[in-house]
Design a protein around this motif. Structure first.
Motif, PDB file in Angstrom:
ATOM      1  N   ALA A 136       0.840  -1.206   0.000  1.00 24.69           N
ATOM      2  CA  ALA A 136       0.000   0.000   0.000  1.00 24.69           C
ATOM      3  C   ALA A 136       0.874   1.254   0.000  1.00 24.69           C
ATOM      4  O   ALA A 136       0.636   2.195  -0.762  1.00 24.69           O
ATOM      5  N   ALA A 174      -6.044  21.281  -0.313  1.00 24.08           N
ATOM      6  CA  ALA A 174      -5.349  20.284  -1.121  1.00 24.08           C
ATOM      7  C   ALA A 174      -5.705  20.472  -2.575  1.00 24.08           C
ATOM      8  O   ALA A 174      -6.720  21.089  -2.910  1.00 24.08           O
ATOM      9  N   THR A 175      -4.836  19.970  -3.470  1.00 31.91           N
ATOM     10  CA  THR A 175      -5.227  19.891  -4.881  1.00 31.91           C
ATOM     11  C   THR A 175      -5.681  18.474  -5.203  1.00 31.91           C
ATOM     12  O   THR A 175      -6.662  18.268  -5.891  1.00 31.91           O
ATOM     13  N   ILE A 176      -4.962  17.472  -4.672  1.00 33.11           N
ATOM     14  CA  ILE A 176      -5.268  16.082  -5.031  1.00 33.11           C
ATOM     15  C   ILE A 176      -5.305  15.139  -3.825  1.00 33.11           C
ATOM     16  O   ILE A 176      -6.031  14.146  -3.835  1.00 33.11           O
ATOM     17  N   ARG A 198      -8.529  13.796  -2.284  1.00 30.96           N
ATOM     18  CA  ARG A 198      -9.203  12.697  -2.993  1.00 30.96           C
ATOM     19  C   ARG A 198      -8.540  11.356  -2.702  1.00 30.96           C
ATOM     20  O   ARG A 198      -9.186  10.318  -2.706  1.00 30.96           O
ATOM     21  N   ILE A 199      -7.213  11.379  -2.474  1.00 31.38           N
ATOM     22  CA  ILE A 199      -6.473  10.123  -2.295  1.00 31.38           C
ATOM     23  C   ILE A 199      -6.598   9.579  -0.867  1.00 31.38           C
ATOM     24  O   ILE A 199      -6.854   8.392  -0.678  1.00 31.38           O
ATOM     25  N   LYS A 246      -8.882   9.653   1.195  1.00 30.78           N
ATOM     26  CA  LYS A 246     -10.185   9.053   1.489  1.00 30.78           C
ATOM     27  C   LYS A 246     -10.257   7.586   1.074  1.00 30.78           C
ATOM     28  O   LYS A 246     -11.205   6.876   1.399  1.00 30.78           O
ATOM     29  N   GLY A 247      -9.260   7.126   0.357  1.00 30.71           N
ATOM     30  CA  GLY A 247      -9.207   5.714  -0.032  1.00 30.71           C
ATOM     31  C   GLY A 247      -8.632   4.809   1.053  1.00 30.71           C
ATOM     32  O   GLY A 247      -8.563   3.596   0.865  1.00 30.71           O
ATOM     33  N   TYR A 248      -8.222   5.400   2.201  1.00 28.01           N
ATOM     34  CA  TYR A 248      -7.577   4.619   3.259  1.00 28.01           C
ATOM     35  C   TYR A 248      -8.200   4.909   4.616  1.00 28.01           C
ATOM     36  O   TYR A 248      -8.664   6.029   4.867  1.00 28.01           O
ATOM     37  N   SER A 302      -3.348  -3.493  -3.152  1.00 27.36           N
ATOM     38  CA  SER A 302      -3.614  -2.072  -2.933  1.00 27.36           C
ATOM     39  C   SER A 302      -2.903  -1.323  -4.056  1.00 27.36           C
ATOM     40  O   SER A 302      -1.740  -1.594  -4.338  1.00 27.36           O
ATOM     41  N   SER A 347      -6.173  16.988 -12.942  1.00 25.04           N
ATOM     42  CA  SER A 347      -5.767  15.639 -12.542  1.00 25.04           C
ATOM     43  C   SER A 347      -6.954  14.732 -12.289  1.00 25.04           C
ATOM     44  O   SER A 347      -8.079  15.188 -12.088  1.00 25.04           O
ATOM     45  N   VAL A 375      -7.850   5.362  -5.665  1.00 28.70           N
ATOM     46  CA  VAL A 375      -7.245   4.286  -4.883  1.00 28.70           C
ATOM     47  C   VAL A 375      -8.068   3.040  -5.181  1.00 28.70           C
ATOM     48  O   VAL A 375      -9.299   3.111  -5.232  1.00 28.70           O
ATOM     49  N   VAL A 433     -11.911   2.461  -4.435  1.00 33.13           N
ATOM     50  CA  VAL A 433     -12.421   2.487  -3.064  1.00 33.13           C
ATOM     51  C   VAL A 433     -13.546   3.522  -3.019  1.00 33.13           C
ATOM     52  O   VAL A 433     -13.349   4.659  -3.458  1.00 33.13           O
ATOM     53  N   ASN A 464     -16.161   6.443  -2.327  1.00 33.51           N
ATOM     54  CA  ASN A 464     -16.020   7.795  -1.755  1.00 33.51           C
ATOM     55  C   ASN A 464     -14.596   8.344  -1.750  1.00 33.51           C
ATOM     56  O   ASN A 464     -14.251   9.188  -0.930  1.00 33.51           O
ATOM     57  N   SER A 465     -13.767   7.819  -2.639  1.00 32.20           N
ATOM     58  CA  SER A 465     -12.424   8.395  -2.764  1.00 32.20           C
ATOM     59  C   SER A 465     -12.153   8.643  -4.244  1.00 32.20           C
ATOM     60  O   SER A 465     -12.916   8.225  -5.110  1.00 32.20           O
ATOM     61  N   GLY A 466     -11.059   9.333  -4.506  1.00 32.40           N
ATOM     62  CA  GLY A 466     -10.652   9.581  -5.888  1.00 32.40           C
ATOM     63  C   GLY A 466     -11.517  10.608  -6.587  1.00 32.40           C
ATOM     64  O   GLY A 466     -12.338  11.291  -5.963  1.00 32.40           O
ATOM     65  N   PHE A 481      -4.833  27.625  -8.684  1.00 36.21           N
ATOM     66  CA  PHE A 481      -5.034  26.188  -8.464  1.00 36.21           C
ATOM     67  C   PHE A 481      -4.548  25.384  -9.673  1.00 36.21           C
ATOM     68  O   PHE A 481      -3.844  24.388  -9.549  1.00 36.21           O
ATOM     69  N   GLU A 483      -1.384  22.642 -10.003  1.00 35.76           N
ATOM     70  CA  GLU A 483      -1.484  21.285 -10.550  1.00 35.76           C
ATOM     71  C   GLU A 483      -0.539  21.094 -11.742  1.00 35.76           C
ATOM     72  O   GLU A 483      -0.047  19.993 -11.964  1.00 35.76           O
TER      73      GLU A 483
END
Lengths: 100, 424
Positions: A31, A74-76, A79-80, A82-84, B357, B373, B377, B388, B390-392, B403, B407
């Motif tokens: 991970a 945050a920019t990204i 979003r990431i 929240k996957g953990y 993972s 972007s 995950v 997963v 509610n993510s990504g 902003f 990026e």
């Protein structure tokens, strides 16, 4: 036969002496290493992405939690993370910050 | 003074000879052998991480080329922002730093029964496990009139290298007022946002250097990756220099006549100054020839380990495999490589493979200061790779210039990091 055994012995000794300590490829390793694509191998980012191998564990854990709650801009990463689960994030931080 | 007898001296020489003959990293006595095919994001990362997870493994990476040109950032080369050298990756660190044996040869077959890989120059490599990461190949003829010969006139530039240089040359040589036509294929294909980033960066170049010119995207689809964000940016930046024609409005290219310079849809014929035809794709030919692909042209795998469901002890990663919700991207390939490497190390030790993972992170540039972007995950759920919950997701719509600039900077940081993580 003797020579072959000697060769094998030298080889084995060389491997044991010279090889860096093997990492166990457990669930947290897999991970955590997924993060290295952006943050560099062992978290040693070369460019604009934050490096985290020198950060303190508590600080890094706090940052990740703040991304999750939206407290930190945050920019990204919002979003990431929240996957953990929090436990996964903490374990990944420990994995990176344990590397010197 | 201690005398060394001739016999002892010869014995010492013999031992030293044994070390230098085998080399330290080449101490293959009893080591498990893993052969990795392909030196792109997937293969390079797999080779490096196999050695990280178990330094005693005997890892051989086979790639036909002496170095690898990355598709990510190849669109910046087309726009004149970077040179070809910028997207060129050497395999030197893989061998020097990580002890991977790098072989330059064209793989002709993977013999799953004999567990060996055969190359065009007659070499043969036995393996305990094999990782196959050949990327994509073009499905020649799937688009009427578009074969390999046609690609030398109307480049696809969907594998970076000479094709990138050819397309750049054509764009550079185009007179002001010309049209650059991009044909975008149906799903699935390598790098889903790629054609739209390409259109954006070519438009950026045209706007500055050849302002009467235009990019037209003829699309086989009605929607595409990050479409909301691209369209928002195009309205702001390229109102005069970029046009997207969806399938519903006759955008699907039906045939090309490369020699005649014609690109045809069911409704129209175009004679653009430059035609960039991105055709339908399949798994790398070597994967198909080795019995790894199914009828779709791509390779089914166990989602937990990436082991082929068709050939035992062969693992397929990257653009060639069917990976559920994971898109065909460099980051996906690199992330999958780590999962496969960890699984192989575990299985060779007699352990169970670890828990899956993975991540995908993908940036697109609309211009040097405007980045967007998508991130996700992934986990395995009900036997399939899925995001997963509610993510990504993608960058926010309506974000300010600051902003987007951030990026864009992170896009460069992403490229520096993943290049180092894969090949460094």
């Amino acid at each position: 036969m003797k020579k072959r055994l000697l060769t094998a012995g030298v080889c084995l000794a060389a491997t044991l002496l010279m090889a860096p300590a093997a990492q166990s490829a457990d669930a947290i390793t897999v991970a955590a290493d997924a993060c290295a694509g952006c943050h560099g191998t062992d978290g040693r980012s070369l460019g604009a992405m934050p490096a985290f191998h020198e950060k303190k564990p508590a600080e890094l854990k706090q940052i990740l939690r703040e991304y999750k709650t939206g407290k930190r801009e945050a920019t990204i990463m919002d979003r990431i993370v929240k996957g953990y689960s929090d436990e996964q994030l903490d374990a990944m931080v420990d994995y990176y910050t344990a590397k010197k | 003074m201690t005398k060394i007898s001739r016999r002892t001296f010869n014995g010492l020489l013999g031992a030293a000879g044994a070390i230098s003959t085998f080399g330290i990293s080449g101490c293959t006595f009893g080591s498990d052998r893993v052969v990795v095919i392909g030196g792109g994001f997937g293969g390079a990362t797999a080779a490096k991480y196999l050695k990280r997870y178990n330094p005693s493994l005997d890892v051989t990476l086979i790639d036909a080329e002496k170095s690898h040109y990355t598709c990510p950032f190849s669109n910046t080369v087309l726009a004149g922002m970077n040179s070809m050298a910028f997207i060129n990756r050497s395999f030197d660190a893989l061998s020097a730093k990580h002890g991977v044996k790098v072989v330059h040869a064209t793989v002709t077959a993977i013999d799953g029964a004999a567990k060996k890989v055969v190359t065009a120059d007659g070499q043969s490599f036995s393996y305990d496990k094999c990782i196959v990461s050949p990327g994509i190949d073009m499905k020649w003829g799937a688009l009427a009139g578009y074969d390999e010969a046609a690609s030398h006139i109307m480049p696809h530039a969907w594998k970076a290298g000479p094709q990138t240089e050819l397309l750049k040359k054509q764009i550079d040589a185009m007179a002001d007022g010309g049209v650059v036509l991009i044909s975008s294929p149906g799903n699935p294909f390598r790098c889903p946002p790629g054609p739209y980033e390409r259109a954006s960066l070519i438009a950026h170049y045209l706007k500055a250097k050849k302002p009467k010119s235009k990019v037209i995207i003829l699309d086989s689809k009605d929607d595409f990756a990050k479409s909301g964000l691209f369209k928002e940016g195009w309205e702001k930046l390229y109102e005069k220099n970029l046009e997207w024609v969806p399938a519903a409005k006759g955008g699907k290219v039906a045939s090309v006549d490369a020699k005649g310079g014609v690109v045809a849809t069911d409704f129209d014929k175009f004679k653009p100054a430059v035609a960039n035809i991105i055709p339908p794709q399949t798994a790398g030919v070597v994967a198909i020839k080795s019995g790894l692909a199914d009828k779709s042209g791509f390779c089914p795998v166990d989602p937990n380990t990436f082991e082929s469901t068709q050939v035992k002890d062969v693992y397929v990663i990257g653009d060639s495999c069917i990976a559920g919700a994971m898109p065909k991207s460099g980051y996906s390939a690199s992330s999958q490589a780590k999962v496969a490497a960890a699984a192989i190390v575990a299985v060779l030790k007699g352990d169970k493979p670890g828990v899956f993972s993975a991540i995908n992170t993908c940036y697109s540039l609309l211009n040097p200061d405007y980045g967007i972007s998508v991130a996700a995950v992934f986990e395995v759920k009900e036997g399939k790779i899925a995001g997963v919950p509610n993510s990504g997701g993608v960058s926010p719509k309506g974000a300010n210039a600051q902003f987007r600039k951030k990026e864009a900077d992170f896009a460069s940081g992403w490229y520096a990091s993943i290049s180092q993580d894969s090949w460094g």
